[in-house]
Design a protein around this motif. Structure first.
Motif, PDB file in Angstrom:
ATOM      1  N   ALA A   1     -17.987   0.080  74.519  1.00 24.91           N
ATOM      2  CA  ALA A   1     -18.140  -1.259  75.058  1.00 24.91           C
ATOM      3  C   ALA A   1     -17.275  -2.242  74.279  1.00 24.91           C
ATOM      4  O   ALA A   1     -17.231  -2.231  73.048  1.00 24.91           O
ATOM      5  N   GLY A   2     -16.559  -3.084  75.019  1.00 21.95           N
ATOM      6  CA  GLY A   2     -15.715  -4.093  74.401  1.00 21.95           C
ATOM      7  C   GLY A   2     -14.315  -3.636  74.073  1.00 21.95           C
ATOM      8  O   GLY A   2     -13.442  -4.457  73.759  1.00 21.95           O
ATOM      9  N   GLU A   3     -14.067  -2.332  74.128  1.00 23.99           N
ATOM     10  CA  GLU A   3     -12.746  -1.815  73.773  1.00 23.99           C
ATOM     11  C   GLU A   3     -11.675  -2.185  74.790  1.00 23.99           C
ATOM     12  O   GLU A   3     -10.494  -2.194  74.464  1.00 23.99           O
ATOM     13  N   SER A   4     -12.078  -2.476  76.008  1.00 20.93           N
ATOM     14  CA  SER A   4     -11.095  -2.799  77.048  1.00 20.93           C
ATOM     15  C   SER A   4     -10.400  -4.132  76.793  1.00 20.93           C
ATOM     16  O   SER A   4      -9.287  -4.366  77.275  1.00 20.93           O
ATOM     17  N   VAL A   5     -11.042  -5.016  76.033  1.00 23.46           N
ATOM     18  CA  VAL A   5     -10.454  -6.341  75.782  1.00 23.46           C
ATOM     19  C   VAL A   5      -9.173  -6.216  74.955  1.00 23.46           C
ATOM     20  O   VAL A   5      -8.126  -6.765  75.319  1.00 23.46           O
ATOM     21  N   SER A   6      -9.250  -5.505  73.844  1.00 26.17           N
ATOM     22  CA  SER A   6      -8.064  -5.343  72.991  1.00 26.17           C
ATOM     23  C   SER A   6      -6.973  -4.563  73.709  1.00 26.17           C
ATOM     24  O   SER A   6      -5.779  -4.839  73.542  1.00 26.17           O
ATOM     25  N   TRP A   7      -7.375  -3.579  74.527  1.00 30.25           N
ATOM     26  CA  TRP A   7      -6.403  -2.813  75.308  1.00 30.25           C
ATOM     27  C   TRP A   7      -5.655  -3.735  76.276  1.00 30.25           C
ATOM     28  O   TRP A   7      -4.422  -3.695  76.372  1.00 30.25           O
ATOM     29  N   THR A   8      -6.406  -4.574  76.986  1.00 27.25           N
ATOM     30  CA  THR A   8      -5.798  -5.491  77.949  1.00 27.25           C
ATOM     31  C   THR A   8      -4.831  -6.445  77.262  1.00 27.25           C
ATOM     32  O   THR A   8      -3.702  -6.661  77.736  1.00 27.25           O
ATOM     33  N   GLN A   9      -5.248  -7.016  76.158  1.00 27.05           N
ATOM     34  CA  GLN A   9      -4.388  -7.943  75.431  1.00 27.05           C
ATOM     35  C   GLN A   9      -3.104  -7.261  74.974  1.00 27.05           C
ATOM     36  O   GLN A   9      -2.012  -7.833  75.083  1.00 27.05           O
ATOM     37  N   GLN A  10      -3.220  -6.042  74.508  1.00 24.36           N
ATOM     38  CA  GLN A  10      -2.043  -5.313  74.038  1.00 24.36           C
ATOM     39  C   GLN A  10      -1.044  -5.071  75.160  1.00 24.36           C
ATOM     40  O   GLN A  10       0.165  -5.253  74.986  1.00 24.36           O
ATOM     41  N   GLN A  11      -1.552  -4.664  76.335  1.00 22.29           N
ATOM     42  CA  GLN A  11      -0.658  -4.376  77.451  1.00 22.29           C
ATOM     43  C   GLN A  11       0.031  -5.631  77.968  1.00 22.29           C
ATOM     44  O   GLN A  11       1.226  -5.617  78.287  1.00 22.29           O
ATOM     45  N   ILE A  12      -0.721  -6.722  78.036  1.00 21.81           N
ATOM     46  CA  ILE A  12      -0.132  -7.973  78.514  1.00 21.81           C
ATOM     47  C   ILE A  12       0.887  -8.508  77.524  1.00 21.81           C
ATOM     48  O   ILE A  12       1.987  -8.933  77.914  1.00 21.81           O
ATOM     49  N   GLU A  13       0.557  -8.488  76.249  1.00 25.51           N
ATOM     50  CA  GLU A  13       1.486  -9.010  75.244  1.00 25.51           C
ATOM     51  C   GLU A  13       2.771  -8.186  75.193  1.00 25.51           C
ATOM     52  O   GLU A  13       3.868  -8.741  75.045  1.00 25.51           O
ATOM     53  N   ARG A  14       2.653  -6.887  75.338  1.00 23.52           N
ATOM     54  CA  ARG A  14       3.848  -6.037  75.369  1.00 23.52           C
ATOM     55  C   ARG A  14       4.731  -6.388  76.571  1.00 23.52           C
ATOM     56  O   ARG A  14       5.951  -6.542  76.450  1.00 23.52           O
ATOM     57  N   GLY A  15       4.095  -6.533  77.726  1.00 21.94           N
ATOM     58  CA  GLY A  15       4.846  -6.880  78.930  1.00 21.94           C
ATOM     59  C   GLY A  15       5.424  -8.274  78.881  1.00 21.94           C
ATOM     60  O   GLY A  15       6.573  -8.502  79.307  1.00 21.94           O
ATOM     61  N   PHE A  16       4.654  -9.232  78.358  1.00 26.40           N
ATOM     62  CA  PHE A  16       5.135 -10.614  78.282  1.00 26.40           C
ATOM     63  C   PHE A  16       6.317 -10.742  77.314  1.00 26.40           C
ATOM     64  O   PHE A  16       7.222 -11.545  77.543  1.00 26.40           O
ATOM     65  N   THR A  17       6.298  -9.972  76.244  1.00 24.63           N
ATOM     66  CA  THR A  17       7.435  -9.986  75.318  1.00 24.63           C
ATOM     67  C   THR A  17       8.698  -9.524  76.021  1.00 24.63           C
ATOM     68  O   THR A  17       9.772 -10.128  75.875  1.00 24.63           O
ATOM     69  N   ALA A  18       8.566  -8.469  76.820  1.00 22.08           N
ATOM     70  CA  ALA A  18       9.723  -7.969  77.580  1.00 22.08           C
ATOM     71  C   ALA A  18      10.190  -8.994  78.600  1.00 22.08           C
ATOM     72  O   ALA A  18      11.399  -9.238  78.749  1.00 22.08           O
ATOM     73  N   LEU A  19       9.252  -9.616  79.308  1.00 26.55           N
ATOM     74  CA  LEU A  19       9.614 -10.612  80.321  1.00 26.55           C
ATOM     75  C   LEU A  19      10.279 -11.829  79.694  1.00 26.55           C
ATOM     76  O   LEU A  19      11.276 -12.343  80.214  1.00 26.55           O
ATOM     77  N   GLU A  20       9.715 -12.301  78.595  1.00 23.55           N
ATOM     78  CA  GLU A  20      10.285 -13.468  77.911  1.00 23.55           C
ATOM     79  C   GLU A  20      11.723 -13.195  77.514  1.00 23.55           C
ATOM     80  O   GLU A  20      12.625 -14.016  77.751  1.00 23.55           O
ATOM     81  N   ASN A  21      11.960 -12.038  76.922  1.00 20.61           N
ATOM     82  CA  ASN A  21      13.314 -11.696  76.488  1.00 20.61           C
ATOM     83  C   ASN A  21      14.254 -11.503  77.667  1.00 20.61           C
ATOM     84  O   ASN A  21      15.410 -11.950  77.627  1.00 20.61           O
TER      85      ASN A  21
END
Length: 228
Positions: free
Chosen positions: A135-155
């Motif tokens: 329980a609760g582990e999905s939050v950190s997973w979601t943040q990691q995936q979005i931040e990885r993708g957003f870094t790529a998009l920003e660049n």
């Protein structure tokens, strides 16, 4: 969920969109329909109640995903396919530029969102993580995936963007149909710190001021909790 007719044919030529208010994929389809100026009928599919598994809905999308668009005898069960279908049927205003490099950039950014970010934190994935990991582990997973993708998009946008008001110029294009819902969900649901992504933050402000994007917001849909 409203009953799906066996013929899956839109009434009186008016397209029907099967949607869930909080779904970012449905959000994309709503933006595309609004940008094209298409008057459509909204059909709610409650994912939390499992209505996507209804045998009648499976006739529209065997993958049990929203959105699904029914337009006369056309049945399209994917947000990317819906956007391209609308682009072909309603060429004005265009969502894709004529320049092949700019068109490729639109598809590349849209695919980062639709293939590299959103599917990695959709409802079924998050439920699996909660069940198998904790329980609760999905939050950190979601943040990691979005931040990885957003870094790529920003660049990518900084490197290849064409300047102007939006990511690829001064016109609304396909890329925004995909970027806007993903950024909105990241801010509202995942609480991503957008100060790390100044270009995406600026684009979000532009999208939020546009009528087509405003009308497509989750909270403004008929099946949103505040509307029921």
């Amino acid at each position: 969920m409203a009953e799906v007719e066996a013929t899956a044919t839109a009434t009186a030529g008016r397209p029907r969109l099967y949607s869930y208010w909080r779904s970012s994929c449905s959000h994309r389809a709503r933006i595309a329909l609004n940008l094209k100026g298409v008057d459509y009928e909204y059909k709610a599919v409650n994912l939390l109640k499992g209505e996507q598994s209804d045998p009648e809905f499976l006739k529209l999308n065997p993958m049990k995903f929203v959105p699904a668009l029914v337009d006369d005898d056309a049945v399209i069960g994917d947000s990317y396919a819906i956007a391209l279908y609308l682009e072909d049927k309603y060429p004005d205003p265009p969502l894709l530029p004529q320049d092949p490099k700019k068109k490729a950039l639109n598809h590349q950014i849209a695919n980062i969102v639709s293939s590299g970010i959103q599917p990695l934190h959709n409802l079924s994935v998050l439920r699996f993580i909660e069940q198998k990991v904790g329980a609760g582990e999905s939050v950190s997973w979601t943040q990691q995936q979005i931040e990885r993708g957003f870094t790529a998009l920003e660049n990518l946008i900084q490197l290849k963007g064409c300047g102007g008001k939006y990511a690829t110029g001064d016109e609304i294009q396909l890329v925004y149909v995909f970027l806007a819902p993903q950024i909105y969900a990241a801010i509202e649901r995942t609480k991503i710190d957008m100060s790390n992504y100044p270009t995406l933050a600026r684009l979000h402000a532009e999208y939020m001021a546009h009528p087509a994007f405003q009308a497509a917001l989750p909270a403004k849909q008929p099946d949103a909790p505040s509307c029921t």
